[in-house]
Design a protein around this motif. Structure first.
Motif, PDB file in Angstrom:
ATOM      1  N   ILE A 199       0.833  -1.180  -0.053  1.00 48.31           N
ATOM      2  CA  ILE A 199       0.084   0.023   0.030  1.00 48.31           C
ATOM      3  C   ILE A 199       0.979   1.252  -0.008  1.00 48.31           C
ATOM      4  O   ILE A 199       1.701   1.224   0.834  1.00 48.31           O
ATOM      5  CB  ILE A 199      -0.986  -0.076   1.428  1.00 48.31           C
ATOM      6  CG1 ILE A 199      -1.856  -1.273   1.257  1.00 48.31           C
ATOM      7  CG2 ILE A 199      -1.587   1.226   1.064  1.00 48.31           C
ATOM      8  CD1 ILE A 199      -2.652  -1.436   2.576  1.00 48.31           C
ATOM      9  N   GLY A 200       0.840   2.044  -0.991  1.00 49.92           N
ATOM     10  CA  GLY A 200       1.437   2.897  -1.285  1.00 49.92           C
ATOM     11  C   GLY A 200       0.763   4.547  -0.547  1.00 49.92           C
ATOM     12  O   GLY A 200      -0.348   4.380  -0.419  1.00 49.92           O
ATOM     13  N   ARG A 201       1.471   5.536  -0.369  1.00 45.98           N
ATOM     14  CA  ARG A 201       0.998   6.840   0.165  1.00 45.98           C
ATOM     15  C   ARG A 201       0.298   7.468  -1.228  1.00 45.98           C
ATOM     16  O   ARG A 201       0.775   7.356  -2.509  1.00 45.98           O
ATOM     17  CB  ARG A 201       1.829   7.699   0.684  1.00 45.98           C
ATOM     18  CG  ARG A 201       2.486   7.392   1.798  1.00 45.98           C
ATOM     19  CD  ARG A 201       3.321   8.072   2.446  1.00 45.98           C
ATOM     20  NE  ARG A 201       3.889   7.653   3.872  1.00 45.98           N
ATOM     21  CZ  ARG A 201       3.718   8.554   5.127  1.00 45.98           C
ATOM     22  NH1 ARG A 201       3.525   9.984   4.739  1.00 45.98           N
ATOM     23  NH2 ARG A 201       4.139   8.132   5.951  1.00 45.98           N
ATOM     24  N   THR A 202      -0.523   8.320  -0.927  1.00 49.50           N
ATOM     25  CA  THR A 202      -1.244   9.520  -2.010  1.00 49.50           C
ATOM     26  C   THR A 202      -1.104  10.505  -1.679  1.00 49.50           C
ATOM     27  O   THR A 202      -0.661  10.806  -0.659  1.00 49.50           O
ATOM     28  CB  THR A 202      -2.831   8.907  -2.171  1.00 49.50           C
ATOM     29  OG1 THR A 202      -3.340   9.126  -1.079  1.00 49.50           O
ATOM     30  CG2 THR A 202      -2.994   7.065  -2.378  1.00 49.50           C
ATOM     31  N   HIS A 203      -1.050  11.353  -2.723  1.00 50.00           N
ATOM     32  CA  HIS A 203      -0.722  12.736  -2.805  1.00 50.00           C
ATOM     33  C   HIS A 203      -2.042  13.395  -2.156  1.00 50.00           C
ATOM     34  O   HIS A 203      -3.184  12.790  -2.507  1.00 50.00           O
ATOM     35  CB  HIS A 203      -0.640  13.541  -4.167  1.00 50.00           C
ATOM     36  CG  HIS A 203       0.772  12.762  -4.651  1.00 50.00           C
ATOM     37  ND1 HIS A 203       1.993  13.275  -4.340  1.00 50.00           N
ATOM     38  CD2 HIS A 203       0.932  12.081  -5.681  1.00 50.00           C
ATOM     39  CE1 HIS A 203       2.957  12.650  -4.752  1.00 50.00           C
ATOM     40  NE2 HIS A 203       2.285  11.924  -5.866  1.00 50.00           N
ATOM     41  N   LYS A 204      -2.028  14.345  -1.509  1.00 47.47           N
ATOM     42  CA  LYS A 204      -3.142  15.141  -0.812  1.00 47.47           C
ATOM     43  C   LYS A 204      -4.355  15.457  -1.866  1.00 47.47           C
ATOM     44  O   LYS A 204      -5.409  15.240  -1.428  1.00 47.47           O
ATOM     45  CB  LYS A 204      -2.662  16.274   0.044  1.00 47.47           C
ATOM     46  CG  LYS A 204      -1.947  15.931   1.104  1.00 47.47           C
ATOM     47  CD  LYS A 204      -1.473  17.255   1.877  1.00 47.47           C
ATOM     48  CE  LYS A 204      -0.615  16.813   3.253  1.00 47.47           C
ATOM     49  NZ  LYS A 204      -0.445  18.229   3.932  1.00 47.47           N
TER      50      LYS A 204
END
Length: 86
Positions: free
Chosen positions: A75-80
């Motif tokens: 699971i990766g981070r997403t941009h705001k």
């Protein structure tokens, strides 16, 4: 609401405690019901499909009936601002 009567400060505090306890009890009932529903759905899915898909330690994981686990995707981070196109 507290009826318009002559209550002592201690009476009013006790009424507020009772009302807050009722709200807390209702939220616990809701949480317990939701947990029970999720458990039932997970059990039925396991019976039908033979596995469930969960999120665990930053991974999407397939959990099989025999307890084996298979990492599917990190699971990766997403941009705001990424959710504006969802």
């Amino acid at each position: 609401m507290i009826p318009n009567r002559s209550y002592t400060r201690q009476d009013r505090l006790r009424i507020i405690q009772i009302l807050n306890a009722d709200e807390h009890s209702e939220s616990n009932i809701l949480i317990d019901s939701a947990n029970e529903a999720f458990l039932q759905a997970a059990t039925e899915t396991m019976e039908v499909m033979g596995y469930n898909v969960i999120a665990e330690n930053g991974w999407v994981v397939k959990v099989f009936l025999n307890g084996e686990k298979e990492n599917i995707k990190k699971i990766g981070r997403t941009h705001k601002n990424a959710d504006s196109n969802v």
